[in-house]
Design an enzyme around this catalytic site. Sequence first.
Site, PDB file in Angstrom:
ATOM      1  CG  HIS A 248      -2.149   0.827   1.060  1.00 26.98           C
ATOM      2  ND1 HIS A 248      -2.111   2.170   0.755  1.00 26.98           N
ATOM      3  CD2 HIS A 248      -3.476   0.499   1.144  1.00 26.98           C
ATOM      4  CE1 HIS A 248      -3.349   2.637   0.664  1.00 26.98           C
ATOM      5  NE2 HIS A 248      -4.190   1.651   0.884  1.00 26.98           N
ATOM      6  CG  HIS A 249       2.227   4.821  -2.955  1.00 22.22           C
ATOM      7  ND1 HIS A 249       3.439   4.991  -2.318  1.00 22.22           N
ATOM      8  CD2 HIS A 249       2.341   5.469  -4.158  1.00 22.22           C
ATOM      9  CE1 HIS A 249       4.238   5.703  -3.078  1.00 22.22           C
ATOM     10  NE2 HIS A 249       3.602   6.005  -4.199  1.00 22.22           N
ATOM     11  CB  ALA A 250      -1.384   4.735   2.686  1.00 26.28           C
TER      12      ALA A 250
END
Length: 278
Positions: A248-250
């Site tokens: 997840h890029h978060a």
Amino acid sequence: MGELDPNDADIGNMKGTKFYACPNCSNVISSTGEAEISHWGRRLQPTWVVDERSMTMKTNFNPIDLQTWPRGQMFHYFSKMAPTGYSLTVELDVTVMKDALKERKIKFFPAYLWLVVTMLNRQIEFKVAVQDEVLGYWDTLTPLYAVFHEDDKTISLMWTEYDEKFSVFYQNYLENHQQYGNNHGVLSQPDKLPPENSCIISCVPWIEFKHFSVQSFENKPYYFPSIEAGRIFEENGYMMLPLSMTLHHATTDGWHVKRFLDDIQHAMNHPQGWLEGY
């Protein structure tokens, strides 16, 4: 004068004793029953608990303050404004590692599991989760992996609690498989659910893939990486392992992935350090 008979020796039993470690001051508090422990205005979760096997670590969940977390704004952007995930596949050189394991008659898969989760545990960003609507991170992750059943060609999910010592983890892995390995169904350990800090680390040993990604069709916050290995193949005299990461890029950027890959390749090139005792 009367005679004094000595008392029988007391026999203690610490089973069930919980230990709480404060992350602010490192004080350790214990309780022998159900208790709510707070220190420095913060409610603590059990870090260790005595069970029948030994003193087994229970990982702690640490809340994250988005206002002070250096990644706070990027987390909000990639989780709320533009939810984004990504995947990539690399090839790792496992030549030295395979030879070392073969010499010691150690199974490759549990060694792979331990190495992956050990390197993930070095970075907070890989351990981020949501608990009771609170964003935070676990002290450690536990590998959740698939067990293949030859009889009906199905899989079941199994997990082995992480330990920083490979020898301890390996023994626990072998005991799990001896006790639960033949159980069919979604969960091979039907007497308990997977721990909340478990993340998918598995393999597809039949396929020499160039790319692999895991797609989730459930819209819920999930920030752990998913790691998948493929079939080992030979190239120019080296044994190569395809390794796919879905993230997840978060919580992560390319820098975190590069550090993880550097760490795991170094460990694979120098197995004598973590195979000490074999």
